[in-house]
Scaffold this motif. Structure first.
Motif, PDB file in Angstrom:
ATOM      1  N   SER A 108       1.968  -1.905  -0.211  1.00 51.98           N
ATOM      2  CA  SER A 108       2.730  -1.726   1.022  1.00 51.98           C
ATOM      3  C   SER A 108       2.606  -0.272   1.430  1.00 51.98           C
ATOM      4  CB  SER A 108       4.203  -2.049   0.807  1.00 51.98           C
ATOM      5  OG  SER A 108       4.338  -3.385   0.465  1.00 51.98           O
ATOM      6  N   ASP A 109       2.749  -0.010   2.724  1.00 47.19           N
ATOM      7  CA  ASP A 109       2.545   1.334   3.259  1.00 47.19           C
ATOM      8  C   ASP A 109       3.442   1.454   4.479  1.00 47.19           C
ATOM      9  OD1 ASP A 109       1.497   3.735   4.185  1.00 47.19           O
ATOM     10  OD2 ASP A 109      -0.505   2.935   4.611  1.00 47.19           O
ATOM     11  N   ALA A 110       4.237   2.524   4.534  1.00 52.61           N
ATOM     12  CA  ALA A 110       5.152   2.682   5.665  1.00 52.61           C
ATOM     13  C   ALA A 110       5.557   4.142   5.798  1.00 52.61           C
ATOM     14  CB  ALA A 110       6.393   1.815   5.482  1.00 52.61           C
ATOM     15  N   TYR A 156       5.373   6.939  12.479  1.00 53.76           N
ATOM     16  CA  TYR A 156       6.191   5.772  12.134  1.00 53.76           C
ATOM     17  C   TYR A 156       5.256   4.634  11.766  1.00 53.76           C
ATOM     18  CZ  TYR A 156       9.862   2.272  12.312  1.00 53.76           C
ATOM     19  OH  TYR A 156      10.752   1.274  11.977  1.00 53.76           O
ATOM     20  N   GLU A 157       5.600   3.891  10.728  1.00 56.53           N
ATOM     21  CA  GLU A 157       4.679   2.857  10.241  1.00 56.53           C
ATOM     22  C   GLU A 157       5.420   1.759   9.496  1.00 56.53           C
ATOM     23  OE1 GLU A 157       2.042   4.322   7.171  1.00 56.53           O
ATOM     24  OE2 GLU A 157       0.729   2.586   7.290  1.00 56.53           O
ATOM     25  N   ASN A 158       4.944   0.541   9.639  1.00 56.15           N
ATOM     26  CA  ASN A 158       5.356  -0.557   8.769  1.00 56.15           C
ATOM     27  C   ASN A 158       4.146  -1.398   8.400  1.00 56.15           C
ATOM     28  OD1 ASN A 158       8.350  -0.541   8.470  1.00 56.15           O
ATOM     29  ND2 ASN A 158       8.240  -0.603  10.712  1.00 56.15           N
ATOM     30  N   LEU A 188      -5.264  -0.371  -0.375  1.00 52.69           N
ATOM     31  CA  LEU A 188      -4.344   0.339   0.526  1.00 52.69           C
ATOM     32  C   LEU A 188      -4.882   0.408   1.943  1.00 52.69           C
ATOM     33  CD1 LEU A 188      -1.819   2.136   0.953  1.00 52.69           C
ATOM     34  CD2 LEU A 188      -3.168   4.078   0.125  1.00 52.69           C
ATOM     35  N   HIS A 189      -6.157   0.729   2.066  1.00 51.37           N
ATOM     36  CA  HIS A 189      -6.777   0.868   3.388  1.00 51.37           C
ATOM     37  C   HIS A 189      -7.977  -0.058   3.451  1.00 51.37           C
ATOM     38  CE1 HIS A 189      -4.948   5.062   3.115  1.00 51.37           C
ATOM     39  NE2 HIS A 189      -4.331   4.465   4.101  1.00 51.37           N
ATOM     40  N   GLN A 190      -7.980  -0.966   4.384  1.00 56.18           N
ATOM     41  CA  GLN A 190      -9.130  -1.861   4.539  1.00 56.18           C
ATOM     42  C   GLN A 190      -9.280  -2.230   6.017  1.00 56.18           C
ATOM     43  OE1 GLN A 190      -7.839  -6.112   3.270  1.00 56.18           O
ATOM     44  NE2 GLN A 190      -6.943  -4.832   1.768  1.00 56.18           N
ATOM     45  N   ILE A 236      -1.529  -5.984   8.210  1.00 49.91           N
ATOM     46  CA  ILE A 236      -1.977  -4.741   8.839  1.00 49.91           C
ATOM     47  C   ILE A 236      -0.849  -3.711   8.852  1.00 49.91           C
ATOM     48  CG2 ILE A 236      -3.689  -5.864  10.334  1.00 49.91           C
ATOM     49  CD1 ILE A 236      -1.677  -5.491  12.683  1.00 49.91           C
ATOM     50  N   CYS A 237      -1.243  -2.456   8.994  1.00 49.88           N
ATOM     51  CA  CYS A 237      -0.295  -1.374   9.229  1.00 49.88           C
ATOM     52  C   CYS A 237      -0.541  -0.820  10.626  1.00 49.88           C
ATOM     53  CB  CYS A 237      -0.484  -0.258   8.209  1.00 49.88           C
ATOM     54  SG  CYS A 237      -0.013  -0.759   6.548  1.00 49.88           S
ATOM     55  N   ILE A 238       0.519  -0.775  11.416  1.00 52.34           N
ATOM     56  CA  ILE A 238       0.488  -0.062  12.694  1.00 52.34           C
ATOM     57  C   ILE A 238       1.198   1.262  12.452  1.00 52.34           C
ATOM     58  CG2 ILE A 238       1.234  -0.062  15.118  1.00 52.34           C
ATOM     59  CD1 ILE A 238       1.295  -3.110  15.035  1.00 52.34           C
ATOM     60  N   GLU A 239       0.547   2.382  12.803  1.00 54.90           N
ATOM     61  CA  GLU A 239       1.163   3.675  12.482  1.00 54.90           C
ATOM     62  C   GLU A 239       0.858   4.753  13.520  1.00 54.90           C
ATOM     63  OE1 GLU A 239      -0.272   5.752   9.014  1.00 54.90           O
ATOM     64  OE2 GLU A 239      -1.718   4.184   8.574  1.00 54.90           O
ATOM     65  N   PRO A 240       1.589   4.719  14.638  1.00 56.92           N
ATOM     66  CA  PRO A 240       1.393   5.772  15.628  1.00 56.92           C
ATOM     67  C   PRO A 240       1.725   7.156  15.088  1.00 56.92           C
ATOM     68  CG  PRO A 240       3.274   4.370  16.194  1.00 56.92           C
ATOM     69  CD  PRO A 240       2.573   3.720  15.057  1.00 56.92           C
ATOM     70  N   GLY A 256      -4.169   3.165  12.078  1.00 60.85           N
ATOM     71  CA  GLY A 256      -3.643   2.095  11.241  1.00 60.85           C
ATOM     72  C   GLY A 256      -4.802   1.311  10.634  1.00 60.85           C
ATOM     73  N   HIS A 257      -4.462   0.283   9.838  1.00 56.62           N
ATOM     74  CA  HIS A 257      -5.491  -0.338   8.993  1.00 56.62           C
ATOM     75  C   HIS A 257      -5.017  -1.674   8.449  1.00 56.62           C
ATOM     76  CE1 HIS A 257      -2.917   1.116   5.671  1.00 56.62           C
ATOM     77  NE2 HIS A 257      -2.691   2.143   6.476  1.00 56.62           N
ATOM     78  N   GLY A 258      -5.967  -2.439   7.955  1.00 58.63           N
ATOM     79  CA  GLY A 258      -5.623  -3.601   7.155  1.00 58.63           C
ATOM     80  C   GLY A 258      -5.107  -3.157   5.796  1.00 58.63           C
TER      81      GLY A 258
HETATM   82 MG    MG Z   1      -0.971   3.653   6.522  1.00 57.82          MG
END
Ligand code: MG
Length: 254
Positions: free
Chosen positions: A107-109, A234-236, A177-179, A201-205, A170-172
């Motif tokens: 998880s990444d946030a 910010y990210e989830n 962690l990052h894909q 996915i992670c959206i992270e503006p 952002g990323h899968g």
């Molecule tokens: Mg991230």
């Protein structure tokens, strides 16, 4: 490669995400002027390892990242290295980006916190950066494309005259962690990778008060705004399901 996860794997993603919820809930009550970014890192590290999970960022990359969180203060956009020498002061903002691996699933946030009283224009930047995530989230649905998300983030932020950082995305996410796919914070609606159920996915503006340009410090990690104006992040982690997006790392008001 884009990973498609089973519903059992989605449950493991949720378990990993709940650990980050606890990190953010705890930090919300703990961050104050006078503490160091090392102190913030220790709180997060202890919660993650206390659950039998591993901090995703610790020893990541080259040179190996030395913290369990990225602690990015004011003009630092991302990848700030936690330090006993970096003392938080009244009026600062600090972005805490954190990842956890539990039973092989990441998880990444990220949250950007206020340190005491913060200038109104900086608070606006932080609040709108968060809102831009939710503008993008509206398009995190099967059949929509990553460009729909990026377009929504960009349009919302540039409407306030903010800069949208383009070099970081952002990323899968899943068993790594990052894909793929990349989830840009800018772009054209209807373009990019088409989302399918089973993706995470992670959206992270990453949004700046001044210009969007960035540079890296000599420590090999820390990214700062070139004009040294503040940036927010910010990210989830989001699961793409038949019934719409599910955020694993989010709870209300945290
Ligand atoms: Mg991230």
């Amino acid at each position: 490669m884009v990973e498609i996860l089973t519903s059992e794997e989605f449950e493991l993603m949720k378990a990993s995400g709940r650990i980050l919820q606890e990190v953010f809930r705890t930090l919300q009550g703990e961050i104050h002027p006078g503490m160091t970014t090392f102190d913030v890192d220790k709180i997060a590290h202890d919660i993650i390892t206390g659950h039998g999970a591993v901090p995703s960022f610790l020893n990541y990359g080259e040179p190996p990242f030395p913290g369990s969180i990225c602690a990015s203060v004011n003009e630092e956009v991302v990848h700030g290295i936690p330090s006993k020498r970096r003392v938080l002061r009244e009026g600062d903002i600090i972005s805490v980006d954190v990842g956890a691996i539990l039973e092989g699933y990441h998880s990444d946030a990220c949250r950007t916190y206020y340190v005491g009283e913060v200038a109104p224009e900086v608070r606006d930047l932080v609040e709108r950066t968060k809102q831009s995530f939710f503008e993008g989230l509206k398009y995190a649905k099967a059949g929509m494309r990553t460009g729909d998300i990026g377009h929504a983030v960009q349009e919302y932020c540039e409407g306030f005259g903010y800069g949208v950082v383009r070099e970081l995305t952002g990323h899968g996410i899943g068993t790594s962690l990052h894909q793929d796919p990349e989830v840009l914070n800018y772009g054209k609606a209807g373009h990019g990778y088409k989302l399918r159920p089973g993706m995470a996915i992670c959206i992270e503006p990453m949004i700046t008060l001044g210009q969007r340009y960035i540079e890296q410090l000599d420590d090999g990690w820390t990214i700062v705004t070139r004009d040294r104006k503040p940036a927010a992040h910010y990210e989830n982690t989001i699961l793409i399901t038949e019934d719409g997006p599910v955020m694993t790392t989010y709870e209300e008001d945290v």
